[in-house]
Design a protein around this motif. Sequence first.
Motif, short mmCIF file in Angstrom:
data_model
loop_
_atom_site.label_atom_id
_atom_site.label_comp_id
_atom_site.label_asym_id
_atom_site.label_seq_id
_atom_site.Cartn_x
_atom_site.Cartn_y
_atom_site.Cartn_z
N THR A 131 0.02 5.50 -2.32
CA THR A 131 -0.69 6.63 -1.96
C THR A 131 -0.67 6.76 -0.31
O THR A 131 -0.54 5.82 0.33
CB THR A 131 -2.29 6.85 -2.52
N LEU A 138 -8.65 -0.85 2.26
CA LEU A 138 -9.74 -0.33 1.73
C LEU A 138 -10.68 0.31 2.71
O LEU A 138 -10.95 -0.20 3.85
CB LEU A 138 -10.53 -1.51 0.84
N PRO A 150 -4.32 4.44 13.42
CA PRO A 150 -4.73 6.04 12.94
C PRO A 150 -6.31 6.36 13.00
O PRO A 150 -7.14 5.35 13.00
CB PRO A 150 -4.47 6.11 11.22
N ILE A 207 -0.72 -1.55 9.75
CA ILE A 207 -1.63 -0.38 10.01
C ILE A 207 -2.98 -0.80 10.08
O ILE A 207 -3.77 -1.33 9.45
CB ILE A 207 -1.68 0.44 8.70
N GLY A 246 0.79 -1.33 -0.02
CA GLY A 246 -0.16 0.10 0.13
C GLY A 246 0.78 1.39 -0.03
O GLY A 246 0.41 2.27 0.76
N THR A 257 -6.53 11.35 3.46
CA THR A 257 -5.90 10.56 2.22
C THR A 257 -6.87 10.29 1.21
O THR A 257 -8.17 10.53 1.53
CB THR A 257 -5.35 8.99 2.84
N ASP A 284 -2.58 -7.60 -6.70
CA ASP A 284 -3.80 -7.40 -6.19
C ASP A 284 -3.97 -8.12 -4.94
O ASP A 284 -4.25 -9.47 -4.82
CB ASP A 284 -4.98 -7.74 -7.33
N ASP A 297 1.71 -3.07 -4.52
CA ASP A 297 0.57 -2.12 -4.57
C ASP A 297 0.05 -2.65 -6.01
O ASP A 297 0.50 -3.19 -6.81
CB ASP A 297 0.78 -0.72 -4.64
P1 NAD Z 1 -4.98 5.05 0.58
O1 NAD Z 1 -6.26 4.57 -0.08
O2 NAD Z 1 -4.31 6.49 0.22
O3 NAD Z 1 -3.88 4.07 0.41
C1 NAD Z 1 -4.26 2.40 0.42
C2 NAD Z 1 -3.52 1.93 -0.40
O4 NAD Z 1 -3.38 0.40 -0.47
C3 NAD Z 1 -3.13 2.53 -1.59
O5 NAD Z 1 -1.80 2.46 -2.10
C4 NAD Z 1 -3.73 1.28 -2.71
O6 NAD Z 1 -3.33 1.21 -3.91
C5 NAD Z 1 -3.40 0.09 -1.98
N1 NAD Z 1 -4.54 -0.86 -2.26
C6 NAD Z 1 -5.72 -0.79 -2.15
N2 NAD Z 1 -6.31 -1.88 -2.64
C7 NAD Z 1 -5.37 -2.67 -2.77
C8 NAD Z 1 -5.28 -4.04 -3.39
N3 NAD Z 1 -6.39 -4.93 -3.51
N4 NAD Z 1 -3.98 -4.75 -3.55
C9 NAD Z 1 -2.71 -4.07 -3.45
N5 NAD Z 1 -2.69 -2.72 -3.04
C10 NAD Z 1 -4.06 -2.20 -2.60
O7 NAD Z 1 -5.82 5.07 1.97
P2 NAD Z 1 -5.03 5.50 3.27
O8 NAD Z 1 -5.81 6.01 3.92
O9 NAD Z 1 -3.33 5.92 3.46
O10 NAD Z 1 -4.69 3.77 3.94
C11 NAD Z 1 -3.64 3.28 4.45
C12 NAD Z 1 -4.17 2.24 5.59
O11 NAD Z 1 -4.38 3.19 6.61
C13 NAD Z 1 -5.29 1.35 5.51
O12 NAD Z 1 -5.03 0.06 5.87
C14 NAD Z 1 -6.27 2.12 6.08
O13 NAD Z 1 -7.19 1.29 6.46
C15 NAD Z 1 -5.70 2.71 7.20
N6 NAD Z 1 -6.41 3.64 8.02
C16 NAD Z 1 -6.65 5.06 7.24
C17 NAD Z 1 -7.15 5.97 8.21
C18 NAD Z 1 -7.65 7.25 7.27
O14 NAD Z 1 -8.50 7.93 7.86
N7 NAD Z 1 -7.02 7.31 6.10
C19 NAD Z 1 -7.75 5.75 9.30
C20 NAD Z 1 -7.44 4.43 9.83
C21 NAD Z 1 -6.82 3.56 9.36
#
Ligand code: NAD
Length: 257
Positions: free
Chosen positions: A11, A72, A185, A112, A8, A190, A41, A32
């Motif tokens: 982004t 996701l 988090p 995470i 991941g 994001t 995937d 990713d």
């Molecule tokens: P994001 O969408 O920016 O990043 C997610 C990443 O996972 C991306 O690079 C995406 O391409 C990759 N990804 C998604 N589906 C995939 C798949 N099938 N195979 C391979 N890679 C895949 O989101 P983020 O907010 O940076 O999320 C990162 C982590 O943080 C996640 O696990 C999310 O649950 C967690 N999180 C986010 C938040 C928030 O508020 N943004 C809060 C708590 C936890």
Amino acid sequence: MSTIVMSGCATGIGAATRKALEAAGHKIIGIDIRDAEVIADLSTAQGRKQAIADVLLQCSEGMDGAVLCAGLGVQVKPAGKVTSVNYFGAVELLDAFLPELQKGHRPAAVVISSVASAHLAWDRNPLAAAFEAGDEAQAAAIVEGAGDQGGNLAYAGSKNALTVAVRKRVETWGKAGVRLNTVAPGATDTPLLQAGLKDPLYGESIARFVPPLGRRAEPSEIAAVIAFLMSPAASYVHGAQFVIDGGIDALMRPTAF
Ligand code: NAD
């Protein structure tokens, strides 16, 4: 320099973490669906198998760390994709990488999770049995049969199980000499959060999620804690969950910790 495998990293929090770890001198092998050394995937068993095989080929000189960020959000459909990526896409990689990490230099891993991991108790998590049995189809069937609440259940249920999976590995990983922790988090700015805010079903409740600090986190603020946990400065931190949420968990559950 050490070699750290990350999922991941394209982004959001993953991209910010990659930047922080590279700035600290580490080599990153990213997994990713795009913009990574290993394109795979993680929502399918075949994709995860391919990711693991490709990573092991690229780590011929060893693996010293793993940071599993891929995930996701609640709004993604079908909801079974959320349980697949958020739980199986992290736990299968963790288990596959342990033998390599064990041979690494000062090895450590960070997964995470989310503040949502505490929105549901493990003994009341409807997905617990399916996750523990490794039954991906059953986990998907449960969330897809949960109607409007399927997305919430998929997200909170998978993150709750992910934190539990890490905590249950604390003895094996400790004996192997590999530190393993989670970060949880809160709302972080994001693409995942932005997509959730635009969702007609979940957007409003996500927007109401305002922490005591009065703002959402920047991805770099989560990355800084992950970089600390991966560093020798965290040499006695193992099996912990670091909540990075501007105070929302303490606000909502002051007596539970
Ligand atoms: P994001 O969408 O920016 O990043 C997610 C990443 O996972 C991306 O690079 C995406 O391409 C990759 N990804 C998604 N589906 C995939 C798949 N099938 N195979 C391979 N890679 C895949 O989101 P983020 O907010 O940076 O999320 C990162 C982590 O943080 C996640 O696990 C999310 O649950 C967690 N999180 C986010 C938040 C928030 O508020 N943004 C809060 C708590 C936890």
